[in-house]
Design a protein around this motif. Structure first.
Motif, short mmCIF file in Angstrom:
data_model
loop_
_atom_site.label_atom_id
_atom_site.label_comp_id
_atom_site.label_asym_id
_atom_site.label_seq_id
_atom_site.Cartn_x
_atom_site.Cartn_y
_atom_site.Cartn_z
N THR A 300 0.87 -1.17 0.00
CA THR A 300 0.00 0.00 0.00
C THR A 300 0.90 1.21 0.00
OG1 THR A 300 -1.72 -1.18 1.26
CG2 THR A 300 -1.82 1.23 1.23
N ALA A 301 0.81 2.04 -1.05
CA ALA A 301 1.70 3.19 -1.19
C ALA A 301 1.08 4.43 -0.54
CB ALA A 301 1.98 3.45 -2.66
N TYR A 302 1.93 5.22 0.10
CA TYR A 302 1.54 6.48 0.73
C TYR A 302 2.50 7.57 0.27
CZ TYR A 302 -0.96 3.61 4.25
OH TYR A 302 -1.78 2.72 4.90
N PRO A 303 2.02 8.79 0.07
CA PRO A 303 2.96 9.91 -0.14
C PRO A 303 3.85 10.08 1.10
CG PRO A 303 0.70 10.56 -0.66
CD PRO A 303 0.61 9.24 0.03
N LEU A 304 5.06 10.55 0.88
CA LEU A 304 6.01 10.73 1.98
C LEU A 304 5.42 11.58 3.11
CD1 LEU A 304 8.83 10.51 3.23
CD2 LEU A 304 9.53 12.45 1.79
N ARG A 305 4.67 12.61 2.77
CA ARG A 305 4.08 13.48 3.79
C ARG A 305 3.09 12.73 4.69
NH1 ARG A 305 3.77 19.17 3.69
NH2 ARG A 305 4.96 20.20 2.02
N ASP A 306 2.60 11.57 4.23
CA ASP A 306 1.62 10.81 5.00
C ASP A 306 2.26 9.70 5.83
OD1 ASP A 306 -0.39 12.36 4.02
OD2 ASP A 306 -1.19 10.90 2.62
N ALA A 307 3.52 9.86 6.17
CA ALA A 307 4.22 8.83 6.94
C ALA A 307 3.54 8.54 8.27
CB ALA A 307 5.68 9.24 7.18
N ASN A 308 3.03 9.56 8.95
CA ASN A 308 2.36 9.33 10.23
C ASN A 308 1.11 8.47 10.05
OD1 ASN A 308 4.03 10.83 12.13
ND2 ASN A 308 3.34 12.67 11.06
N ARG A 309 0.38 8.71 8.96
CA ARG A 309 -0.81 7.90 8.70
C ARG A 309 -0.42 6.46 8.38
NH1 ARG A 309 -3.98 6.89 3.98
NH2 ARG A 309 -2.79 8.41 2.76
N ALA A 310 0.64 6.28 7.61
CA ALA A 310 1.11 4.94 7.29
C ALA A 310 1.51 4.18 8.55
CB ALA A 310 2.27 5.01 6.31
N LEU A 311 2.22 4.85 9.46
CA LEU A 311 2.62 4.21 10.71
C LEU A 311 1.41 3.84 11.55
CD1 LEU A 311 5.64 6.52 11.57
CD2 LEU A 311 5.79 4.05 11.21
N ASP A 312 0.43 4.71 11.60
CA ASP A 312 -0.77 4.42 12.39
C ASP A 312 -1.57 3.28 11.77
OD1 ASP A 312 -2.29 5.31 14.76
OD2 ASP A 312 -3.88 5.66 13.30
N ASP A 313 -1.62 3.24 10.45
CA ASP A 313 -2.32 2.13 9.79
C ASP A 313 -1.61 0.81 10.07
OD1 ASP A 313 -4.18 3.89 8.81
OD2 ASP A 313 -3.44 3.90 6.75
N LEU A 314 -0.27 0.84 10.09
CA LEU A 314 0.48 -0.37 10.44
C LEU A 314 0.20 -0.76 11.89
CD1 LEU A 314 2.65 -2.53 10.05
CD2 LEU A 314 4.38 -0.78 10.53
N ARG A 315 0.19 0.21 12.76
CA ARG A 315 -0.04 -0.05 14.19
C ARG A 315 -1.38 -0.75 14.42
NH1 ARG A 315 0.73 4.73 15.65
NH2 ARG A 315 2.80 4.62 16.62
N HIS A 316 -2.37 -0.39 13.62
CA HIS A 316 -3.72 -0.92 13.81
C HIS A 316 -4.10 -1.97 12.77
CE1 HIS A 316 -3.94 2.93 16.10
NE2 HIS A 316 -4.60 2.15 16.94
N GLY A 317 -3.15 -2.44 11.99
CA GLY A 317 -3.40 -3.53 11.06
C GLY A 317 -4.43 -3.22 10.00
N ARG A 318 -4.35 -2.03 9.39
CA ARG A 318 -5.38 -1.61 8.45
C ARG A 318 -5.08 -2.02 7.00
NH1 ARG A 318 -5.09 3.75 11.43
NH2 ARG A 318 -6.67 3.58 13.07
N PHE A 319 -3.99 -2.74 6.77
CA PHE A 319 -3.70 -3.20 5.41
C PHE A 319 -3.03 -4.57 5.50
CE2 PHE A 319 -0.22 -0.37 6.79
CZ PHE A 319 0.85 -1.25 6.76
N GLU A 320 -3.03 -5.28 4.38
CA GLU A 320 -2.34 -6.55 4.28
C GLU A 320 -0.98 -6.31 3.61
OE1 GLU A 320 -3.59 -9.04 5.70
OE2 GLU A 320 -5.74 -8.67 5.79
N GLY A 321 0.03 -7.03 4.03
CA GLY A 321 1.33 -6.89 3.41
C GLY A 321 2.11 -5.74 4.01
N ALA A 322 2.60 -4.83 3.17
CA ALA A 322 3.52 -3.79 3.62
C ALA A 322 3.09 -2.42 3.12
CB ALA A 322 4.94 -4.09 3.14
N ALA A 323 3.39 -1.40 3.92
CA ALA A 323 3.20 0.00 3.50
C ALA A 323 4.53 0.52 2.95
CB ALA A 323 2.75 0.86 4.66
N VAL A 324 4.44 1.40 1.95
CA VAL A 324 5.64 1.96 1.33
C VAL A 324 5.41 3.45 1.09
CG1 VAL A 324 7.21 1.88 -0.64
CG2 VAL A 324 6.17 -0.24 0.19
N LEU A 325 6.40 4.27 1.50
CA LEU A 325 6.34 5.71 1.26
C LEU A 325 6.99 6.04 -0.07
CD1 LEU A 325 7.42 7.07 4.77
CD2 LEU A 325 5.08 6.69 3.90
#
Length: 327
Positions: A300-325
């Motif tokens: 799941t790709a996120y813009p660099l500015r959305d790093a905090n959202r990506a970390l929070d989504d990881l913390r709460h298991g909101r995606f399968e696989g890996a997040a990438v900035l």
């Protein structure tokens, strides 16, 4: 350059404009193309790993192209695509480095923890610890291989050659390791959070022969189990699941306390092992093998500015696989 900077643990990352940096002797600078969001980044941000270098730019699953080379660097060229992993530098002279265990170096530097990482538009790296990636594969798809893949590979090797393998916590690392294990002819058993049907379906889609909650026993005794979830209570659960002489490998850099358990769970020559960091040889072995296996990362790709959202989504298991900035 721009970066998402951690100024204090427990606080959000801050979008920051920084002066362009030049590589020093033995270093390269890369234009960051993609940077994976690893659970270790969460441990750094949340203050669960001691003594980060603050302020610091997190991120250690970096895919980038070299745009500047420092004095003394050989074997790399401007424009080449490279990967920069967690292990950023070793002393080269302690007993561990001398003995082929540089992952246990007494004076290491770690990317995104004790030296700046890849949550940025550019990053500086020790050229000796950068892996040429070639031109095959998408930048975003490759990023999780730089830690989830490498630590997954090291943990799989440490698990031994047994056929029946259990994976506890089916996230970024496990979804890569499952593909490697299936390619090796192993039977993968996936353990997710209880009731996580989506995660179990995801594991089956990658070839798991069985998937269930971490509170469930597997259909038969396992030869080995690897724990990726940072949950200490899974250690006795995994010991119950492995056969006599079986191994339980703890693959995370941080884990909650392991509760007391009866000696009978460990008896009969069961083993508990931990994985610490990686070696450059791990990178050479795994990244050389990955194209042959045909690993497909789910990202799941996120813009660099959305790093905090990506970390929070990881913390709460909101995606399968890996997040990438993506800068």
């Amino acid at each position: 350059m721009h970066a998402m900077v951690l100024n204090a643990t427990g606080a959000p990352l801050v979008w920051t404009e920084l002066p362009d940096r030049a590589p020093g002797p033995g270093e390269i600078r890369v234009r960051v193309l993609a940077c994976g969001v690893c659970r270790t980044d969460l441990h750094v941000v949340d203050g669960e790993l001691p003594r980060p270098l603050l302020p610091v730019i997190p991120g250690h699953e970096i895919v980038g192209r070299i745009d500047r080379i420092g004095p003394g660097v050989t074997g790399l060229r401007i424009g080449e695509r490279v990967g920069i992993p967690w292990l950023g530098r070793t002393c080269g002279c302690c007993r561990y480095c001398a003995g082929g265990q540089e992952n246990l170096c007494d004076a290491p530097l770690f990317t995104g923890f004790t030296r700046d990482g890849g949550y940025a538009t550019a990053a500086i790296a020790d050229a000796r610890f950068a892996f040429p990636l070639g031109e095959e594969g998408d930048d975003v798809a490759l990023a999780p291989l730089l830690c989830a893949g490498l630590i997954g590979w090291r943990s799989l090797v440490m698990a031994g050659a047994g056929r029946a393998l259990g994976l506890y916590g089916f996230g970024a690392a496990a979804h890569i390791v499952a593909q490697v294990a299936r390619w090796q002819g192993r039977a993968v058993h996936a353990f997710t959070a209880p009731g996580d049907r989506a995660g179990q379906d995801f594991a089956r889609s990658l070839g798991a022969v069985w998937a269930g909650g971490s509170d469930e026993p597997p259909p038969a005794a396992l030869d080995a189990a690897i724990i990726y979830a940072p949950v200490g209570a899974l250690v006795p659960a995994a010991l119950r699941a492995v056969r006599k002489g079986g191994r339980v490998v703890c693959a995370g850099i941080h884990m909650s306390d392991i509760p007391a358990f009866p000696y009978a769970l460990l008896w009969e020559e069961r083993q508990i092992l931990s994985v610490a960091n990686l070696t450059r040889q791990d990178g050479i072995d795994f990244l050389g093998l990955a194209p042959r296996i045909g690993i497909r990362t789910r990202t799941t790709a996120y813009p660099l500015r959305d790093a905090n959202r990506a970390l929070d989504d990881l913390r709460h298991g909101r995606f399968e696989g890996a997040a990438v900035l993506v800068p």
